[in-house]
Design an enzyme around this catalytic site. Sequence first.
Site, PDB file in Angstrom:
ATOM      1  N   THR A  39     -27.157  54.898 -39.618  1.00 56.15           N
ATOM      2  CA  THR A  39     -26.358  54.617 -38.314  1.00 56.15           C
ATOM      3  C   THR A  39     -24.969  55.195 -38.459  1.00 56.15           C
ATOM      4  O   THR A  39     -24.339  55.749 -37.610  1.00 56.15           O
ATOM      5  CB  THR A  39     -26.316  53.066 -37.865  1.00 56.15           C
ATOM      6  OG1 THR A  39     -25.458  52.630 -39.254  1.00 56.15           O
ATOM      7  CG2 THR A  39     -27.571  52.539 -37.827  1.00 56.15           C
ATOM      8  N   HIS A  42     -25.264  58.835 -37.334  1.00 58.63           N
ATOM      9  CA  HIS A  42     -25.490  58.697 -36.142  1.00 58.63           C
ATOM     10  C   HIS A  42     -24.092  58.707 -35.285  1.00 58.63           C
ATOM     11  O   HIS A  42     -23.990  59.366 -34.522  1.00 58.63           O
ATOM     12  CB  HIS A  42     -26.222  57.441 -35.700  1.00 58.63           C
ATOM     13  CG  HIS A  42     -27.696  57.681 -35.063  1.00 58.63           C
ATOM     14  ND1 HIS A  42     -27.890  57.471 -33.846  1.00 58.63           N
ATOM     15  CD2 HIS A  42     -28.674  58.449 -35.503  1.00 58.63           C
ATOM     16  CE1 HIS A  42     -29.153  57.613 -33.494  1.00 58.63           C
ATOM     17  NE2 HIS A  42     -29.678  58.509 -34.534  1.00 58.63           N
TER      18      HIS A  42
HETATM   19 ZN   LIG Z   1     -27.124  50.065 -42.620  1.00 57.61          ZN
END
Ligand SMILES: [Zn+2]
Length: 340
Positions: A39, A42
């Site tokens: 993430t 991301h």
């Molecule tokens: Zn994580």
Amino acid sequence: MKAVVYFGKHDARVSNFKEPPMGEDCVKIAVSYCGICGTDIHKFNGMGGSRPVIPPVVLGHEASGIVVDVGSKVTNFKVGDRVVADPNWSCSHCYYCKNGKTHLCENSRGVVKGFAEYICPPESNVYKIPDSLSMEHAALTEPLSCSIHGMDLAEVKTGDTVLIVGMGSIGSMMVELARISGASNIIVVEPVKEKEPLAKKLGATLFIDPTTQNVNQVVKDAGIENVQHVIECVGLKNTIENSFEYAGKGATVVLFGLGDPNNPPVFNQYNAFQKELVIKTSFVNPHTTQRAINLLSHDQIHCDDIIVKIMDPEEVPKELATKTYFNKGKVLVRMSGKEN
Ligand SMILES: [Zn+2]
Ligand SMILES: [Zn+2]
């Protein structure tokens, strides 16, 4: 304090950042190690994490550390305690919290910005770790807790067949959890052939390179009658689409990898219908942090094989852009928190 700050798409830098506010119910933690999560990459690429991102913000949420101060209302922690923190805070009074779905809380917020010298999460998000668990290994708590939630959703029964798509650090943990859950066949689908020895060491019984092999044919040739669980740990359009094809009749497909909202998979409802697939998505880590600590403390996870690199904060921006080590496994960032 020193921190790795995200300023906008493709722009993360080590900067001076204000310390998080210290509430009366908060525990101030000097971060020892914090893992780089998919993430974080991301977010670096301009997409959302488990929540929308509003820069400037400190990245990282997989932190271990040492308590250096406690708020006036904190009762369970003292200076010097070795801890990890669950980054996901929930309000405990909204509809979802009251119905046991704290991870879907309407007022949720992230309380660990871990590529920093200090974090100040509420006491309710902090967990003590045993002395036997190193700070490096403890930094795997959060990704492992998310993996446990995904594995819970897969509902693997002893003797079942589990197919795992992608063997990054999450895929590696899923292989371990499948083994611990009693799967008889653990199939790893992964294009990087060099990962096969590790997959086998962690518990895989079959390793398939989808770029050179027909996955369903190899599975059939191995005498496996039905793939009952597929866990997708990549999040790319084609790997998600392929997951539905690998799934056997009546199978459960858990979509764990974070997808690209601008490039969603094509879903063939008719194929899924013919197999009566159960398709689930897995979101963060409700009530699984302590279980992750338990597994790590009792050496059930091959942490030293999953952690491939420990780096300084200065190296993080380049790593977010290049994924040099991230593609091989878990990368930890060494922060300043030290044990006495
Ligand atoms: Zn994580
Ligand atoms: Zn809530």
